[in-house]
Write a protein that holds these residues in place. Structure first.
Motif: not given
Length: 253
Positions: A10-22
Motif C-alpha cells: 500500500i505504501l509503495d503504491t502510494l509513493a508511486r501513484e500518489g493515491r490508493v483506491v481501495a
C-alpha cells in the motif's frame, strides 16, 4: 499475503501513484475491501497516510512536531523564503503565517524594509526584532503548541481588525483536488480568516507538502493567488496546479 506485506505494498503504491483506491487494490490482490480498509485505518493511525473517500492519499510530513519540522526541507524552505521576501514592497501590510516556512521568510526580509508585518506567531515576531523599519503587529490568543501560533476567538477578533496587502500562508498539504489542508480545525479557521482579510494569498509550498493531504480543509485552490515552490520541483508534480491557472513562482537555488 501477510499484513506487513500488504501494508508495504500500500505504501509503495502510494509513493508511486500518489493515491490508493481501495476497490482497485482489493481486486488486484484478490482480497476483500474490508481487509484493505482495515489496513488503511491502521496506517492512518500511524500517520503514514491520510484516508479519503474510497482510499487514501499521502499524509503530510508537516504534521510532525515542531523540532522535527525544523529539519525538513531546510534548503528548499530557505529558497522559498528568499523568493517570498523579494515580493514584499515598502509600505505594505503583510500577514505572515506560523510555522517553519514563515519564520524562514521573516528572517529573509531585507533589513532596510519599511513595512508592517502582522502575525499570530511569536516565533515570527521574534525573528523580526532586528528589522528596524518593520512594525510588528502580534495577534494574541490561545497558543496552539504544535505550531506555536495563537488560535481561538481572541485571535480571530484581532485578525478581523487588519487588512493586509498580502498573506504568505503555510499549510500541511497542497493537493490539486482537495485544496489546502492542515491538521487542526482551529488553525485552519485562523488561516481562512487571515486569507479573507488579505488582498492576495500566496502559499509557501515546499516539496513535501505538494500532493499531500491533512484532516482539516483550509481553502480551495481557487481561493489563492499563487504558489512559491522549490526550483527543482518536478514539472509533472506542478502540471495539475498550473492546469488550474494558479501562478507558480519557482524559487532560485
Amino acid at each position: 499475503m501477510l499484513t506487513t506485506e500488504r501494508k508495504a505494498l500500500i505504501l509503495d503504491t502510494l509513493a508511486r501513484e500518489g493515491r490508493v483506491v481501495a476497490k482497485g487494490l482489493s481486486r488486484a490482490l484478490g482480497l476483500s475491501e474490508d481487509t484493505i480498509r482495515r489496513d488503511l485505518r491502521e496506517l492512518a493511525a500511524e500517520g503514514l497516510l491520510q484516508r479519503v473517500h474510497g482510499g487514501a492519499l499521502p499524509a503530510s510530513k508537516a504534521l510532525a512536531d515542531l523540532p522535527t519540522r525544523r529539519k525538513v526541507s531546510v534548503e528548499g524552505k530557505a529558497a522559498i523564503a528568499r523568493a517570498a521576501a523579494g515580493m514584499v514592497r515598502n509600505g505594505q501590510i503583510v500577514f505572515l503565517d506560523g510555522g517553519t516556512s514563515a519564520v524562514a521568510l521573516a528572517r529573509a526580509l531585507p533589513l532596510d524594509l519599511r513595512a508592517t508585518v502582522a502575525t499570530h506567531s511569536p516565533d515570527v515576531a521574534v525573528a523580526l526584532l532586528d528589522h528596524p523599519g518593520v512594525e510588528v503587529e502580534l495577534i494574541g490568543g490561545r497558543v496552539y503548541k504544535h505550531s506555536n501560533v495563537a488560535v481561538g476567538a481572541v485571535a480571530i477578533e484581532g485578525i478581523s481588525r487588519i487588512r493586509a496587502d498580502v498573506y504568505f500562508m503555510g499549510v500541511a498539504g497542497i493537493h490539486p483536488e482537495h485544496g489546502l489542508t492542515t491538521g487542526d480545525r482551529e488553525e485552519a479557521a485562523i488561516k481562512r480568516a487571515i486569507s479573507r482579510r488579505s488582498a492576495e494569498t500566496i502559499v509557501l509550498a515546499s516539496r513535501e507538502k505538494l500532493g499531500a493531504v491533512s484532516a482539516c480543509d483550509v481553502v480551495g485552490l481557487d481561493e489563492i493567488d499563487g504558489l512559491i515552490v522549490e526550483r527543482g520541483c518536478p514539472a509533472d508534480v506542478l502540471d495539475a496546479y498550473e492546469g488550474r491557472g494558479i501562478p507558480i513562482v519557482r524559487a532560485s537555488a
